[in-house]
Design a protein around this motif. Structure first.
Motif, PDB file in Angstrom:
ATOM      1  N   ASP A 112       0.821  -1.215   0.000  1.00  0.00           N
ATOM      2  CA  ASP A 112       0.000   0.000   0.000  1.00  0.00           C
ATOM      3  C   ASP A 112       0.852   1.262   0.000  1.00  0.00           C
ATOM      4  N   ALA A 113       2.157   1.100   0.222  1.00  0.00           N
ATOM      5  CA  ALA A 113       2.987   2.280   0.427  1.00  0.00           C
ATOM      6  C   ALA A 113       4.382   2.061  -0.142  1.00  0.00           C
ATOM      7  N   GLN A 114       5.086   3.159  -0.350  1.00  0.00           N
ATOM      8  CA  GLN A 114       6.501   3.123  -0.730  1.00  0.00           C
ATOM      9  C   GLN A 114       7.100   4.418  -0.216  1.00  0.00           C
ATOM     10  N   GLU A 115       8.408   4.551  -0.338  1.00  0.00           N
ATOM     11  CA  GLU A 115       9.040   5.797   0.090  1.00  0.00           C
ATOM     12  C   GLU A 115      10.133   6.173  -0.903  1.00  0.00           C
ATOM     13  N   ASN A 116      10.092   7.414  -1.367  1.00  0.00           N
ATOM     14  CA  ASN A 116      11.050   7.945  -2.336  1.00  0.00           C
ATOM     15  C   ASN A 116      10.942   9.472  -2.343  1.00  0.00           C
ATOM     16  N   PRO A 117      11.958  10.158  -2.878  1.00  0.00           N
ATOM     17  CA  PRO A 117      11.882  11.619  -2.964  1.00  0.00           C
ATOM     18  C   PRO A 117      10.957  12.072  -4.105  1.00  0.00           C
ATOM     19  N   PRO A 118      10.475  13.340  -4.047  1.00  0.00           N
ATOM     20  CA  PRO A 118       9.552  13.850  -5.066  1.00  0.00           C
ATOM     21  C   PRO A 118      10.039  13.677  -6.509  1.00  0.00           C
ATOM     22  N   ALA A 119      11.335  13.827  -6.781  1.00  0.00           N
ATOM     23  CA  ALA A 119      11.804  13.712  -8.173  1.00  0.00           C
ATOM     24  C   ALA A 119      11.497  12.328  -8.743  1.00  0.00           C
ATOM     25  N   ILE A 120      11.485  11.316  -7.886  1.00  0.00           N
ATOM     26  CA  ILE A 120      11.147   9.954  -8.345  1.00  0.00           C
ATOM     27  C   ILE A 120       9.636   9.747  -8.363  1.00  0.00           C
ATOM     28  N   ILE A 121       8.943  10.261  -7.342  1.00  0.00           N
ATOM     29  CA  ILE A 121       7.478  10.121  -7.309  1.00  0.00           C
ATOM     30  C   ILE A 121       6.903  10.723  -8.599  1.00  0.00           C
ATOM     31  N   SER A 122       7.530  11.826  -9.037  1.00  0.00           N
ATOM     32  CA  SER A 122       7.065  12.507 -10.240  1.00  0.00           C
ATOM     33  C   SER A 122       7.481  11.775 -11.514  1.00  0.00           C
ATOM     34  N   SER A 123       8.797  11.494 -11.670  1.00  0.00           N
ATOM     35  CA  SER A 123       9.249  10.930 -12.950  1.00  0.00           C
ATOM     36  C   SER A 123       8.716   9.516 -13.159  1.00  0.00           C
ATOM     37  N   ALA A 124       8.481   8.771 -12.083  1.00  0.00           N
ATOM     38  CA  ALA A 124       7.958   7.403 -12.235  1.00  0.00           C
ATOM     39  C   ALA A 124       6.424   7.366 -12.126  1.00  0.00           C
ATOM     40  N   LYS A 125       5.821   8.569 -12.038  1.00  0.00           N
ATOM     41  CA  LYS A 125       4.351   8.706 -12.010  1.00  0.00           C
ATOM     42  C   LYS A 125       3.687   7.912 -10.883  1.00  0.00           C
ATOM     43  N   LEU A 126       4.360   7.844  -9.740  1.00  0.00           N
ATOM     44  CA  LEU A 126       3.788   7.077  -8.626  1.00  0.00           C
ATOM     45  C   LEU A 126       2.524   7.739  -8.078  1.00  0.00           C
ATOM     46  N   TYR A 127       2.354   9.041  -8.380  1.00  0.00           N
ATOM     47  CA  TYR A 127       1.136   9.749  -7.934  1.00  0.00           C
ATOM     48  C   TYR A 127      -0.114   9.124  -8.560  1.00  0.00           C
ATOM     49  N   GLU A 128       0.038   8.395  -9.646  1.00  0.00           N
ATOM     50  CA  GLU A 128      -1.137   7.754 -10.270  1.00  0.00           C
ATOM     51  C   GLU A 128      -1.675   6.616  -9.409  1.00  0.00           C
ATOM     52  N   VAL A 129      -0.813   6.040  -8.565  1.00  0.00           N
ATOM     53  CA  VAL A 129      -1.232   4.880  -7.772  1.00  0.00           C
ATOM     54  C   VAL A 129      -1.076   5.121  -6.263  1.00  0.00           C
ATOM     55  N   GLN A 130      -0.837   6.375  -5.874  1.00  0.00           N
ATOM     56  CA  GLN A 130      -0.710   6.737  -4.454  1.00  0.00           C
ATOM     57  C   GLN A 130      -1.526   8.002  -4.188  1.00  0.00           C
ATOM     58  N   LYS A 131      -2.005   8.135  -2.938  1.00  0.00           N
ATOM     59  CA  LYS A 131      -2.868   9.268  -2.621  1.00  0.00           C
ATOM     60  C   LYS A 131      -2.229  10.275  -1.664  1.00  0.00           C
ATOM     61  N   TYR A 132      -1.480   9.779  -0.700  1.00  0.00           N
ATOM     62  CA  TYR A 132      -0.905  10.650   0.335  1.00  0.00           C
ATOM     63  C   TYR A 132       0.612  10.676   0.250  1.00  0.00           C
ATOM     64  N   CYS A 133       1.186  11.819   0.586  1.00  0.00           N
ATOM     65  CA  CYS A 133       2.644  11.917   0.685  1.00  0.00           C
ATOM     66  C   CYS A 133       2.991  12.591   2.009  1.00  0.00           C
ATOM     67  N   SER A 134       3.584  11.828   2.903  1.00  0.00           N
ATOM     68  CA  SER A 134       3.927  12.339   4.237  1.00  0.00           C
ATOM     69  C   SER A 134       5.398  12.717   4.255  1.00  0.00           C
ATOM     70  N   LEU A 135       5.662  13.976   4.596  1.00  0.00           N
ATOM     71  CA  LEU A 135       7.032  14.497   4.499  1.00  0.00           C
ATOM     72  C   LEU A 135       7.836  14.097   5.735  1.00  0.00           C
ATOM     73  N   THR A 136       8.219  12.832   5.744  1.00  0.00           N
ATOM     74  CA  THR A 136       8.928  12.271   6.902  1.00  0.00           C
ATOM     75  C   THR A 136      10.427  12.561   6.848  1.00  0.00           C
ATOM     76  N   ASN A 137      10.984  12.794   5.647  1.00  0.00           N
ATOM     77  CA  ASN A 137      12.450  12.969   5.516  1.00  0.00           C
ATOM     78  C   ASN A 137      13.188  11.906   6.334  1.00  0.00           C
ATOM     79  N   HIS A 138      12.679  10.672   6.309  1.00  0.00           N
ATOM     80  CA  HIS A 138      13.200   9.662   7.252  1.00  0.00           C
ATOM     81  C   HIS A 138      14.622   9.205   6.944  1.00  0.00           C
ATOM     82  N   MET A 139      15.087   9.433   5.734  1.00  0.00           N
ATOM     83  CA  MET A 139      16.492   9.126   5.410  1.00  0.00           C
ATOM     84  C   MET A 139      16.849   9.775   4.085  1.00  0.00           C
TER      85      MET A 139
END
Ligand code: X2X
Length: 342
Positions: A217-244
């Motif tokens: 249900d989830a993955q974690e990556n920076p915005p440049a990847i969320i955008s270029s790989a179009k993950l926004y098409e299959v994900q709804k929320y983005c939590s700015l955790t900056n976890h690593m």
């Protein structure tokens, strides 16, 4: 492997044999083909700054070597997922590969994952001072020992954020039992297990479909990847955790590297290291500016308080456990930039 017979050597042989003038050259040489070819694999889409700047470096290398070294870029897992490309690199089937130290590389060199310690580096300044400094030199030493050539400058992937199709992650409680994809790495699995989630290791090549088919249900990556790989098409929320934070080494197969003359090695290294620095600037900018763009595409963003997550990790002895695995020397170099973690 890099091709070994140079165009000039071939011409010289033909001249010596006295047949060169009348004999038609094979099309490869006649067309001005390169003396050496390096294939370079990456795991992110064509439009990602990693590939944009890799292409620029390849062009500059071609010009500066007068076409003697042809660097051919294969973005977006065209040659296989990370695990495949890493095997190809080690066997010599692939000459160059951009690979995160935390990802598959850490299966061969455990300490390579140290930069990805959860909630470790507070900002880029601390990060680059460590990775362009003593910690980076230490890691390159480990990579060399494992038989691989590595370029000096690390390419930026960015600080990572969690996306989900189910709910925003606001506190550590929201991670409990979350089916989240992580790359192939003991550190990543340990981080998300320590936070109470349920991580599954999947190569990036399969992430879009794993999210689409709800394997996770989830993955974690920076915005440049969320955008270029179009993950926004299959994900709804983005939590700015900056976890690593994560980035890519540029690794080169040792035999391929040694088959190329020193002047060409120098031109290659100079251009890819300069490209990495330019790429860092683009990625850092994109990871900020793309948030508005992704929000317009429907992703819902939220901030978190990182301290509450760090507290869970301390209680789970995450830092103590990884300090033991990385060893005192590497850990001390890490804490020189992050401050005390344990
Ligand atoms: O696999 C990932 O998530 C990626 C593309 O960010 C890495 O290379 C670690």
């Amino acid at each position: 492997m890099a091709r070994q017979i140079s165009r000039r050597r071939f011409t010289r042989l033909m001249l010596v044999s006295g047949t060169a003038i009348s004999c038609a050259l094979p099309a490869r040489w006649a067309a001005g083909a390169a003396d050496f070819t390096f294939k370079w694999g990456t795991n992110v889409p064509e439009t990602h700054p990693l590939n944009v700047h890799a292409r620029k470096a390849a062009e500059a290398i071609k010009q500066e070597t007068n076409g003697r070294l042809d660097v051919q870029l294969f973005p977006n897992n065209q040659l296989g997922g990370d695990s495949d490309m890493f095997s190809q690199l080690r066997s010599g089937a692939l000459e160059c590969f951009s690979l995160s130290g935390v990802n598959v590389l850490s299966t061969l060199i455990p300490s390579a994952s140290i930069w990805g310690i959860g909630f470790g580096f507070p900002n880029y300044q601390a990060l680059w001072s460590a990775l362009d400094g003593k910690l980076g030199a230490h890691l390159r030493g480990q990579i060399n020992k494992a038989g691989l050539v590595v370029m000096d400058k690390i390419w930026d992937n960015g600080f990572r954020q969690i996306t989900t199709s189910t709910k925003p992650i606001v506190t550590p409680a929201d991670l409990q039992g979350l089916k989240i994809r992580v790359p192939i790495s003991a550190l990543w699995t340990s981080l998300f297990k320590s936070l109470g989630a349920s991580p599954t290791s999947i190569n990036f090549a399969e992430v879009y479909s794993a999210l689409q088919t709800k394997v996770v249900d989830a993955q974690e990556n920076p915005p440049a990847i969320i955008s270029s790989a179009k993950l926004y098409e299959v994900q709804k929320y983005c939590s700015l955790t900056n976890h690593m934070w994560d980035g890519w080494w540029l690794l080169v197969n040792r035999r391929a590297w040694q088959s190329v003359p020193k002047d060409i090695q120098d031109i290659f290294a100079k251009n890819v290291n300069a490209a990495a620095l330019a790429q860092r600037e683009d990625v850092a900018k994109q990871n900020e500016t793309l948030k508005a763009d992704l929000a317009a595409k429907g992703l819902i963003f939220n901030d978190v308080n990182p301290e509450s997550f760090r507290e869970v990790l301390r209680k789970a002895n995450f830092y103590g456990e990884w300090k033991g695995k990385f060893g005192d020397e590497a850990w001390q170099l890490l804490e020189e930039s992050t401050g005390k973690l344990v």
